[in-house]
Design an enzyme around this catalytic site. Structure first.
Site, mmCIF file in Angstrom:
data_model
loop_
_atom_site.group_PDB
_atom_site.id
_atom_site.type_symbol
_atom_site.label_atom_id
_atom_site.label_comp_id
_atom_site.label_asym_id
_atom_site.label_seq_id
_atom_site.Cartn_x
_atom_site.Cartn_y
_atom_site.Cartn_z
ATOM 1 C CG HIS A 1 -3.597 -3.285 3.307
ATOM 2 N ND1 HIS A 1 -2.565 -2.897 4.132
ATOM 3 C CD2 HIS A 1 -4.097 -2.150 2.770
ATOM 4 C CE1 HIS A 1 -2.444 -1.582 4.107
ATOM 5 N NE2 HIS A 1 -3.366 -1.104 3.279
ATOM 6 C CD GLU B 1 -1.395 -5.879 5.628
ATOM 7 O OE1 GLU B 1 -1.127 -6.238 4.468
ATOM 8 O OE2 GLU B 1 -1.736 -4.703 5.929
ATOM 9 C CB CYS C 1 -1.011 -0.043 1.140
ATOM 10 S SG CYS C 1 -2.371 1.113 0.901
#
Ligand code: MN
Length: 264
Positions: free
Chosen positions: A223, A225, A119
């Site tokens: 993202h 994660e 990002c």
């Protein structure tokens, strides 16, 4: 690089530097969101958190100890770093954070350290290498655009993108369509020299960039994660990154002690 001797310290895992976020709130605070640390751990890396220093050049001493660099998500990149004045829709910026990451990213590119930018990290990486950004996609790109600041839960893959064939990202994901989450209002405008856009959403937003001049330098606009718990394919971004860091660690070890940063 100095290795501690005679104290039983053994480390076979690649050390992954994670640059700290920063806020001026209170008396100032550094922070790293836990999911980045957990993904690096789960992929077999050893996270090493790097704060912004008063003297950025001192970071060289830390970077000698790491095998890969993770640039996490966060606030906007200040437009001064790509020679623009701020537009009204620019969000929060933080010079402590920018200086840390611009220095660390440029040093890591020079050393050919594996880099994963997420990002803001992807945008910062592109700017560090000489590329530019849209400060705010909704006001700067003629629409209609998709909703890139999703209101769905953070793991939810709200829009699709297309991965270019023959790229590092395609090696990791396979080429073609993938669905991802989206929490950004800036995006890459012109990829840096030696970089290429390797994924786009069909409204034209660049969703991934990579360097053609480095062994593993990848930035993704989404993202992963937050997605790994629901979409295991996203974990491949982290495992491929750790594999690249492991290979580099192996190469540097082969060069031997006393090797300089330049030689490995
Ligand atoms: Mn997006």
């Amino acid at each position: 690089m100095t290795t501690p001797q005679g104290n039983g310290f053994v480390n076979s895992k690649p050390i992954i530097g994670i640059t700290c976020g920063h806020t001026f709130e209170g008396s100032g605070r550094f922070y790293v969101n836990e999911p980045y640390v957990r993904c690096i751990e789960a992929a077999g890396g050893l996270p090493f958190i790097i704060p912004g220093l008063k003297s950025a050049a001192d970071l060289d001493g830390l970077l000698d100890y790491i095998d890969g660099l993770l640039l996490p998500g966060g606030v906007d990149v200040a437009p001064i770093h790509f020679d623009e004045e701020p537009i009204p829709a620019l969000g929060d910026v933080n010079p402590v954070w920018d200086e840390l990451e611009l220095y660390a990213a440029r040093a890591a590119l020079h050393l050919d350290l594996p880099i994963l930018g997420i990002c803001r990290g992807a945008q910062l990486l592109n700017v560090a290498a000489g590329g530019t950004l849209y400060q705010d996609i909704d006001s700067q790109i003629p629409g209609p655009l998709y909703q890139h600041t999703q209101k769905a839960p953070n793991w939810y893959p709200s829009h699709s993108l297309s991965v270019e064939e023959g790229t590092l990202l395609a090696e990791i994901f396979g080429s073609g369509d993938v669905r991802v989450n989206s929490f950004h209002h800036q995006s890459i405008k012109e990829p840096a020299r030696g970089f290429e856009a390797t994924a786009r959403s069909s409204d034209g937003i660049i969703e991934a960039v990579e360097s053609r001049m480095n062994s593993f330098v990848l930035g993704v606009q989404w993202h992963p994660e937050h997605m790994v718990g629901y979409y295991p394919r996203q974990m491949k971004l982290f495992t491929s990154f750790i594999d690249a860091a492991m290979q580099r660690k192996g190469r540097c070890k082969a060069v031997g002690t006393g090797s300089t940063a330049e030689s490995c």
